[in-house]
Design a protein around this motif. Structure first.
Motif, PDB file in Angstrom:
ATOM      1  N   ARG A 189      34.921  40.250  43.557  1.00 37.08           N
ATOM      2  CA  ARG A 189      35.441  41.604  43.330  1.00 37.08           C
ATOM      3  C   ARG A 189      34.761  42.295  42.160  1.00 37.08           C
ATOM      4  NH1 ARG A 189      41.433  41.577  45.234  1.00 37.08           N
ATOM      5  NH2 ARG A 189      40.880  41.129  47.387  1.00 37.08           N
ATOM      6  N   LEU A 190      34.560  43.578  42.305  1.00 36.40           N
ATOM      7  CA  LEU A 190      34.283  44.429  41.149  1.00 36.40           C
ATOM      8  C   LEU A 190      35.455  45.398  41.098  1.00 36.40           C
ATOM      9  CD1 LEU A 190      30.460  45.326  41.545  1.00 36.40           C
ATOM     10  CD2 LEU A 190      31.491  43.761  39.892  1.00 36.40           C
ATOM     11  N   ASP A 191      35.912  45.730  39.885  1.00 37.97           N
ATOM     12  CA  ASP A 191      37.044  46.658  39.770  1.00 37.97           C
ATOM     13  C   ASP A 191      36.710  48.002  40.412  1.00 37.97           C
ATOM     14  OD1 ASP A 191      38.111  44.786  38.054  1.00 37.97           O
ATOM     15  OD2 ASP A 191      37.391  45.844  36.270  1.00 37.97           O
ATOM     16  N   THR A 227      34.357  49.763  38.245  1.00 36.11           N
ATOM     17  CA  THR A 227      33.089  49.088  37.918  1.00 36.11           C
ATOM     18  C   THR A 227      32.077  49.393  39.001  1.00 36.11           C
ATOM     19  OG1 THR A 227      34.311  47.300  36.847  1.00 36.11           O
ATOM     20  CG2 THR A 227      32.039  46.830  37.444  1.00 36.11           C
ATOM     21  N   TYR A 264      26.372  41.781  33.190  1.00 40.30           N
ATOM     22  CA  TYR A 264      26.904  43.143  33.216  1.00 40.30           C
ATOM     23  C   TYR A 264      26.273  43.993  32.119  1.00 40.30           C
ATOM     24  CZ  TYR A 264      30.493  41.103  36.155  1.00 40.30           C
ATOM     25  OH  TYR A 264      31.147  40.455  37.171  1.00 40.30           O
ATOM     26  N   ARG A 308      39.275  41.183  35.658  1.00 39.04           N
ATOM     27  CA  ARG A 308      38.910  42.200  34.652  1.00 39.04           C
ATOM     28  C   ARG A 308      38.422  41.548  33.357  1.00 39.04           C
ATOM     29  NH1 ARG A 308      40.599  47.228  36.170  1.00 39.04           N
ATOM     30  NH2 ARG A 308      40.609  48.039  34.073  1.00 39.04           N
ATOM     31  N   GLN A 309      37.676  40.456  33.524  1.00 33.87           N
ATOM     32  CA  GLN A 309      37.328  39.641  32.355  1.00 33.87           C
ATOM     33  C   GLN A 309      36.560  40.401  31.275  1.00 33.87           C
ATOM     34  OE1 GLN A 309      36.023  35.692  33.007  1.00 33.87           O
ATOM     35  NE2 GLN A 309      34.951  35.537  31.064  1.00 33.87           N
ATOM     36  N   VAL A 310      35.516  41.131  31.689  1.00 33.72           N
ATOM     37  CA  VAL A 310      34.679  41.782  30.667  1.00 33.72           C
ATOM     38  C   VAL A 310      35.502  42.841  29.918  1.00 33.72           C
ATOM     39  CG1 VAL A 310      32.602  43.148  30.270  1.00 33.72           C
ATOM     40  CG2 VAL A 310      32.561  41.288  31.940  1.00 33.72           C
ATOM     41  N   ARG A 311      36.251  43.614  30.665  1.00 33.14           N
ATOM     42  CA  ARG A 311      37.081  44.645  30.012  1.00 33.14           C
ATOM     43  C   ARG A 311      38.067  43.995  29.031  1.00 33.14           C
ATOM     44  NH1 ARG A 311      36.304  49.448  32.864  1.00 33.14           N
ATOM     45  NH2 ARG A 311      35.339  49.089  34.895  1.00 33.14           N
ATOM     46  N   LEU A 352      30.921  50.064  32.985  1.00 37.26           N
ATOM     47  CA  LEU A 352      30.657  48.665  33.327  1.00 37.26           C
ATOM     48  C   LEU A 352      29.905  48.597  34.652  1.00 37.26           C
ATOM     49  CD1 LEU A 352      31.158  45.718  32.502  1.00 37.26           C
ATOM     50  CD2 LEU A 352      33.305  45.792  33.738  1.00 37.26           C
TER      51      LEU A 352
HETATM   52  N1  URA Z   1      34.702  42.191  34.549  1.00 40.14           N
HETATM   53  C1  URA Z   1      35.499  43.273  34.619  1.00 40.14           C
HETATM   54  O1  URA Z   1      36.237  43.564  33.685  1.00 40.14           O
HETATM   55  N2  URA Z   1      35.454  44.021  35.734  1.00 40.14           N
HETATM   56  C2  URA Z   1      34.649  43.760  36.783  1.00 40.14           C
HETATM   57  O2  URA Z   1      34.656  44.494  37.761  1.00 40.14           O
HETATM   58  C3  URA Z   1      33.829  42.631  36.689  1.00 40.14           C
HETATM   59  C4  URA Z   1      33.873  41.860  35.567  1.00 40.14           C
END
Ligand code: URA
Length: 234
Positions: free
Chosen positions: A100-102, A105, A132, A186-189, A202
């Motif tokens: 998945r991508l948000d 994103t 990313y 939503r890891q990166v966020r 993102l």
């Molecule tokens: N991390 C995020 O927060 N969003 C994404 O879509 C992918 C990775």
């Protein structure tokens, strides 16, 4: 072949989604609702999902998309929002997005009907790196970089060590490349929220060494034989 693998192999769904369908009683082998551990004899058993017979497809399709924001990464959205499937050519109905991508994103998304590849690229145990491009709301300090690289807490669980490369910082924010191997929701966020910042933009730019290049937002193309070979052997 184990029933969940068969469904993935046949392009019905990813292995994880297939497990859910089996648990929900949507899958029958020779007319009887099956159990998660059941095996299928491809030559003689008949398998149906919600009453529809499943045909084994032997050739898989692999596409790469530059997902725009404002699209959901699912085959069908309950809320009626646009999905990435709306961006595919009309004759590619049985594909599904790999991971998945948000909604907000953008970037590299693979779509396929190869359930095994989906499983391989998305299962956390395989630790396939995903990179990313991140733009933040505020400048990221050196101290934040150290924290992000060594792991921050999201919902009480520390993120694994990851690669964070600062591209530039101005008064209004930072631009970075972040490579993670986990893929939590939503890891990166959430990682940037953990250091009191916010992600403004993102975009996934790489899966392993597969890069997003030559595709405008919303465009999709079949993967080349070399790219497919790379992913199958990742
Ligand atoms: N991390 C995020 O927060 N969003 C994404 O879509 C992918 C990775």
């Amino acid at each position: 072949m184990r029933i969940n693998k068969f469904l993935a192999y046949s392009g019905v769904a990813s292995r994880r989604t297939a497990d859910k369908m089996i648990e929900d009683g949507q899958v029958k082998i020779n007319g009887k609702i099956c159990n998660p551990g059941d095996d299928v004899d491809i030559g003689s058993d008949s398998v149906s999902v919600n009453g529809k017979l499943v045909n084994v497809i032997k050739k898989y399709d692999y596409y790469i998309m530059n997902k725009p924001k404002g699209y959901v990464c699912t085959v069908k959205d309950d809320k009626g929002r646009k999905t990435v499937m709306d961006l595919l050519p009309n004759n590619s109905k049985r594909l599904f997005p790999v991971g998945r991508l948000d909604y907000d994103t953008e970037g590299l998304l693979i779509l396929t009907n190869d359930g095994d590849l989906t499983y391989k690229l998305t299962h956390p145990k395989n630790e396939v790196p995903k990179t990313y491009l991140v733009k933040t709301e505020k400048p990221v300090s050196d101290e934040d970089l150290i924290k992000l690289r060594s792991g921050v807490y999201i919902d009480g669980v520390k993120t694994k060590k990851c690669n964070v490369r600062l591209i530039e910082t101005t008064k209004t924010g930072s631009k970075l490349h972040v490579t993670i191997t986990e893929g939590r929701n939503r890891q990166v966020r959430k990682m940037f929220e953990a250091v009191n910042n916010n992600v403004d933009f993102l975009k996934r730019i790489k899966i392993g060494d597969l890069v997003l290049s030559g595709l405008n937002r919303g465009e999709v193309r079949p993967l080349s034989a070399r790219e497919i070979d790379y992913l199958l052997n990742i």
